[in-house]
Motif scaffolding. Structure first.
Motif, mmCIF file in Angstrom:
data_model
loop_
_atom_site.group_PDB
_atom_site.id
_atom_site.type_symbol
_atom_site.label_atom_id
_atom_site.label_comp_id
_atom_site.label_asym_id
_atom_site.label_seq_id
_atom_site.Cartn_x
_atom_site.Cartn_y
_atom_site.Cartn_z
ATOM 1 N N ARG A 196 0.841 -1.196 0.000
ATOM 2 C CA ARG A 196 0.000 0.000 0.000
ATOM 3 C C ARG A 196 0.879 1.250 0.000
ATOM 4 O O ARG A 196 2.072 1.199 0.298
ATOM 5 C CB ARG A 196 -0.931 0.018 1.213
ATOM 6 C CG ARG A 196 -0.257 0.240 2.536
ATOM 7 C CD ARG A 196 -1.273 0.711 3.593
ATOM 8 N NE ARG A 196 -2.292 -0.297 3.825
ATOM 9 C CZ ARG A 196 -2.263 -1.158 4.828
ATOM 10 N NH1 ARG A 196 -1.246 -1.141 5.694
ATOM 11 N NH2 ARG A 196 -3.216 -2.034 4.995
ATOM 12 N N TYR A 197 0.245 2.372 -0.317
ATOM 13 C CA TYR A 197 0.959 3.648 -0.303
ATOM 14 C C TYR A 197 1.026 4.185 1.121
ATOM 15 O O TYR A 197 0.158 3.894 1.954
ATOM 16 C CB TYR A 197 0.265 4.678 -1.203
ATOM 17 C CG TYR A 197 0.047 4.196 -2.610
ATOM 18 C CD1 TYR A 197 1.119 3.786 -3.391
ATOM 19 C CD2 TYR A 197 -1.229 4.123 -3.155
ATOM 20 C CE1 TYR A 197 0.924 3.320 -4.681
ATOM 21 C CE2 TYR A 197 -1.438 3.664 -4.441
ATOM 22 C CZ TYR A 197 -0.357 3.262 -5.209
ATOM 23 O OH TYR A 197 -0.565 2.798 -6.474
ATOM 24 N N LYS A 198 2.042 4.993 1.377
ATOM 25 C CA LYS A 198 2.100 5.692 2.653
ATOM 26 C C LYS A 198 0.940 6.677 2.743
ATOM 27 O O LYS A 198 0.326 7.048 1.734
ATOM 28 C CB LYS A 198 3.441 6.413 2.801
ATOM 29 C CG LYS A 198 4.606 5.466 3.038
ATOM 30 C CD LYS A 198 5.874 6.229 3.381
ATOM 31 C CE LYS A 198 6.996 5.264 3.770
ATOM 32 N NZ LYS A 198 8.259 5.988 4.095
ATOM 33 N N GLN A 199 0.651 7.133 3.962
ATOM 34 C CA GLN A 199 -0.505 8.000 4.172
ATOM 35 C C GLN A 199 -0.450 9.279 3.357
ATOM 36 O O GLN A 199 -1.478 9.775 2.891
ATOM 37 C CB GLN A 199 -0.614 8.371 5.657
ATOM 38 C CG GLN A 199 -1.505 7.456 6.469
ATOM 39 C CD GLN A 199 -1.768 8.039 7.834
ATOM 40 O OE1 GLN A 199 -0.916 7.962 8.713
ATOM 41 N NE2 GLN A 199 -2.934 8.620 8.015
ATOM 42 N N GLU A 200 0.750 9.829 3.153
ATOM 43 C CA GLU A 200 0.855 11.153 2.569
ATOM 44 C C GLU A 200 1.328 11.171 1.122
ATOM 45 O O GLU A 200 1.295 12.211 0.464
ATOM 46 C CB GLU A 200 1.792 12.037 3.417
ATOM 47 C CG GLU A 200 3.255 11.595 3.421
ATOM 48 C CD GLU A 200 3.558 10.463 4.384
ATOM 49 O OE1 GLU A 200 4.740 10.095 4.499
ATOM 50 O OE2 GLU A 200 2.612 9.946 5.031
ATOM 51 N N ASN B 161 -1.294 5.719 -8.925
ATOM 52 C CA ASN B 161 -0.064 5.148 -8.385
ATOM 53 C C ASN B 161 1.162 6.056 -8.450
ATOM 54 O O ASN B 161 2.270 5.622 -8.147
ATOM 55 C CB ASN B 161 0.245 3.811 -9.074
ATOM 56 C CG ASN B 161 0.538 3.961 -10.557
ATOM 57 O OD1 ASN B 161 0.644 5.071 -11.071
ATOM 58 N ND2 ASN B 161 0.675 2.845 -11.249
ATOM 59 N N GLY B 162 0.986 7.309 -8.865
ATOM 60 C CA GLY B 162 2.110 8.230 -8.877
ATOM 61 C C GLY B 162 3.062 8.033 -10.037
ATOM 62 O O GLY B 162 4.163 8.596 -10.039
ATOM 63 N N ASP B 163 2.659 7.258 -11.038
ATOM 64 C CA ASP B 163 3.508 6.985 -12.200
ATOM 65 C C ASP B 163 2.862 7.588 -13.447
ATOM 66 O O ASP B 163 1.653 7.441 -13.643
ATOM 67 C CB ASP B 163 3.687 5.476 -12.365
ATOM 68 C CG ASP B 163 4.819 5.121 -13.320
ATOM 69 O OD1 ASP B 163 4.669 5.367 -14.535
ATOM 70 O OD2 ASP B 163 5.853 4.599 -12.849
ATOM 71 N N THR C 77 1.839 -0.376 -9.066
ATOM 72 C CA THR C 77 0.518 -0.786 -9.535
ATOM 73 C C THR C 77 -0.164 -1.719 -8.542
ATOM 74 O O THR C 77 -1.381 -1.620 -8.311
ATOM 75 C CB THR C 77 0.640 -1.468 -10.909
ATOM 76 O OG1 THR C 77 1.150 -0.521 -11.854
ATOM 77 C CG2 THR C 77 -0.706 -1.984 -11.390
ATOM 78 N N LEU C 78 0.594 -2.615 -7.928
ATOM 79 C CA LEU C 78 0.002 -3.570 -6.997
ATOM 80 C C LEU C 78 -0.631 -2.898 -5.782
ATOM 81 O O LEU C 78 -1.468 -3.493 -5.105
ATOM 82 C CB LEU C 78 1.050 -4.583 -6.525
ATOM 83 C CG LEU C 78 1.553 -5.584 -7.560
ATOM 84 C CD1 LEU C 78 2.522 -6.566 -6.915
ATOM 85 C CD2 LEU C 78 0.411 -6.345 -8.218
ATOM 86 N N ALA C 79 -0.239 -1.660 -5.499
ATOM 87 C CA ALA C 79 -0.812 -0.925 -4.363
ATOM 88 C C ALA C 79 -2.146 -0.263 -4.715
ATOM 89 O O ALA C 79 -2.820 0.266 -3.824
ATOM 90 C CB ALA C 79 0.178 0.126 -3.865
ATOM 91 N N MET C 80 -2.545 -0.294 -5.988
ATOM 92 C CA MET C 80 -3.785 0.353 -6.399
ATOM 93 C C MET C 80 -5.004 -0.404 -5.861
ATOM 94 O O MET C 80 -5.013 -1.633 -5.848
ATOM 95 C CB MET C 80 -3.844 0.433 -7.931
ATOM 96 C CG MET C 80 -2.835 1.398 -8.515
ATOM 97 S SD MET C 80 -2.619 1.237 -10.320
ATOM 98 C CE MET C 80 -4.312 1.259 -10.893
ATOM 99 N N PRO C 81 -6.044 0.312 -5.423
ATOM 100 C CA PRO C 81 -7.237 -0.342 -4.859
ATOM 101 C C PRO C 81 -7.866 -1.423 -5.727
ATOM 102 O O PRO C 81 -8.406 -2.394 -5.187
ATOM 103 C CB PRO C 81 -8.198 0.836 -4.636
ATOM 104 C CG PRO C 81 -7.307 2.007 -4.412
ATOM 105 C CD PRO C 81 -6.124 1.794 -5.309
ATOM 106 N N GLU D 59 4.649 6.497 -2.054
ATOM 107 C CA GLU D 59 5.741 5.580 -1.739
ATOM 108 C C GLU D 59 5.138 4.281 -1.205
ATOM 109 O O GLU D 59 4.229 4.288 -0.378
ATOM 110 C CB GLU D 59 6.670 6.202 -0.696
ATOM 111 C CG GLU D 59 7.891 5.354 -0.383
ATOM 112 C CD GLU D 59 8.802 6.005 0.658
ATOM 113 O OE1 GLU D 59 9.596 5.281 1.288
ATOM 114 O OE2 GLU D 59 8.714 7.248 0.843
ATOM 115 N N VAL D 60 5.650 3.152 -1.689
ATOM 116 C CA VAL D 60 5.071 1.853 -1.360
ATOM 117 C C VAL D 60 5.620 1.311 -0.044
ATOM 118 O O VAL D 60 6.809 1.445 0.253
ATOM 119 C CB VAL D 60 5.356 0.851 -2.498
ATOM 120 C CG1 VAL D 60 4.978 -0.563 -2.101
ATOM 121 C CG2 VAL D 60 4.583 1.259 -3.752
#
Length: 549
Positions: free
Chosen positions: A92-96, A449-451, A194-198, A99-100
């Motif tokens: 998952r991404y960090k709260q802010e 995902n920030g990409d 990508t794997l961190a995406m909902p 970053e994975v």
């Protein structure tokens, strides 16, 4: 019943009676699921509250309902807002930021060629239905996503098609109960992001088998909240998972309420009947700032609002000069007055907050005469008629879509283009634009995902211009753009990828399939009793970190 226009002083007696009757009915009816069935009361992590005494309930007000609650089948933020509470992803991404960090997977490694990824899974985790989370569950979910084109994001992010439903993921295997290995057909630079995406949240295989086609109404994950009920176009209710492996929620219950009108939603926030709202009218920001009981929390900018022109239709929109002329005919400075300080003019199909943004590109200048000249060169000097599809509900990138559509209608009228505005609810708007019914359509995107790949490939590559599931609703197809975007996906050096994306933006700017409109920092209006709320750049966030005074 809409009571906002009633003179409350004259109707006090009516209101008291109405509220007493409503309260009695609620006691008698209880928590019926409305149009969708309730989840099983025996789910793991259920909080069996026989009384509401001391229960902390967080109410989130929004402009539209979720489309469905199977995150692998949707692309809309209203659905993912809810599923973000119910499910977890491998990482998952960090709260802010994006970053994975670990989630259901605690550690991972990749081969030197970037084609093999191995994940160690968290032990002792159970789905809300009491079944075990393990490597077999991960394999089940990924195999499920390759069985149908209904799993839209899988196609977007992993290049799946009717000819190759697996896309770039050749194989997913359970090495042991708590180790899973992915083998890719080629390196994929954004794979971990990508794997961190909902949409790639891991669901209970047992629940999927149990509910079948109705699973989208009965979501079962491992997340910090458990699904209770869904009353369509009204509310979704969740309760906290007391056995969550991460930070157990401070609030006992989360209610997502649908309140379509921005002003009515804001009045409910002022009255205290909701705690957080999105879709705040820009003119109401000052009212929030002047109210000690309320506060503004801005979501970081990682979005773009745009008008897509359907290049697949014969006629004006298939003509590059027409699309360039439309860009010249729209005065973005005037459009920004509708954003009242929360948006800036857009010139590229990705926001400047992302690496790879090409700031050297010069936007089309607002020039009515030049636009008319181009239209004449294209054979449309006398103008033409077009439809413009828009959604009725506010979006983070476009808080007042109807006003934006009306402004564009007026501006294009100045160059003899007659615009017919077609309004639809959010679900219908998505369906019709994915099917390509529109000549032009207002839309936007909040980065997942920030990409840069998540903007440029998903929204403007020919792979994603498939009617019925189009992310690329301009149906724009440029082979050179496609080749560059595919090259960027397999290039592991970020500097080289950045150069590729800058070139892609130049090509897209010249072809003009869009009118990029705005990048925004969406304001969330929040009751002051809500603490530790951190809106995420991706457009939604889990609520287990929120505290209530």
């Amino acid at each position: 019943i809409n009571l906002w226009g009633v003179n409350l002083l004259k109707k006090k007696a009516f209101l008291v009676s109405f509220l007493l009757i409503t309260s009695l009915l609620l006691v008698l009816v209880g928590c019926s699921g409305g149009d969708a069935a309730d989840s099983d009361n025996g789910n793991n992590g259920a909080t069996d509250d026989s009384s509401d005494n001391g229960k902390k309930t967080l109410v989130f007000g929004r402009g539209a309902d979720s489309v469905q609650l199977d995150p692998s089948k949707v692309t809309d933020g209203e659905s993912l807002y809810v599923t973000n509470q119910v499910y977890d992803t491998l990482v998952r991404y960090k709260q802010e930021n994006t970053e994975v960090q670990p989630a259901l997977a605690t550690e991972w490694e990749t081969s030197d060629d970037g084609k093999v990824w191995t994940f160690k899974l968290r032990e002792g985790v159970k789905f809300h239905d009491g079944t075990d989370f393990n490597a077999d569950a991960v394999v089940y979910n990924f195999k499920r996503w390759t069985t149908s084109a209904d799993y839209i994001y899988y196609g977007y992010m992993f290049g799946a098609s009717e000819d190759n439903m697996k896309g770039i993921i050749s194989n997913v295997e359970a090495v042991d109960d708590h180790t899973v290995k992915f083998t890719l057909s080629e390196p994929n630079a954004p794979f971990l992001q990508t794997l961190a995406m909902p949409p790639f949240a891991i669901a209970s295989p047992d629940a999927i088998e149990k509910y079948g086609d109705d699973y989208f109404k009965h979501p079962v994950g491992t997340g910090p909240f458990v699904f209770d009920s869904w009353t369509k176009d009204d509310q979704i209710v969740l309760h906290k998972n007391k056995d969550y492996f991460g930070q157990v929620a401070d609030v006992d219950e989360v209610v997502f309420r649908v309140i379509p009108d921005n002003s009515a939603r804001f009045m409910e926030l002022q009255s205290g009947s909701i705690d957080i709202m999105d879709g705040l009218n820009p003119e109401d920001i000052e009212k929030v700032d002047s109210d000690d009981n309320l506060k503004i929390v801005n979501r970081p900018a990682m979005n773009v609002a745009y008008m897509a022109m359907n290049t697949s239709k014969e006629g004006p929109m298939a003509n590059q000069k027409v699309r360039q002329a439309i860009n010249m005919a729209i005065d973005k400075k005037k459009l920004m007055t509708l954003y009242q300080g929360i948006g800036e003019e857009a010139k590229n199909p990705m926001p400047p907050s992302l690496w790879g943004y090409n700031d050297e590109i010069q936007d089309y200048a607002y020039d009515v005469d030049a636009a008319k000249k181009l239209l004449a060169e294209a054979g449309y000097g006398d103008g033409f008629t077009m439809n413009l599809y828009t959604m009725t509900n506010p979006r983070p990138y476009m808080p007042q879509p109807k006003l934006v559509a009306q402004a564009i209608q007026q501006m294009l009228g100045d160059v003899n283009i007659k615009v017919k505005i077609v309004e639809n609810d959010w679900d219908t708007h998505l369906t019709k634009t994915e099917d390509g019914e529109h000549d032009a359509a207002l839309m936007g995107w909040v980065g997942d995902n920030g990409d840069p790949d998540n903007f440029l490939y998903v929204l403007l590559d020919k792979d994603n211009a498939k009617k019925g599931s189009a992310g690329n609703i301009a149906f724009y197809k440029n082979d050179k753009v496609h080749d560059l975007l595919k090259e960027a996906q397999v290039t592991m050096d970020q500097d080289k990828r950045s150069d590729i994306y800058e070139e892609v933006q130049e090509l897209i700017h010249e072809d003009a399939p869009w009118v990029p409109i705005a990048y925004t920092t969406p304001p969330m209006a929040v009751n002051s009793k809500v603490m530790d709320y951190v809106p995420h750049p991706t457009g939604s966030e889990p609520f287990n970190y929120i505290k209530l005074k």
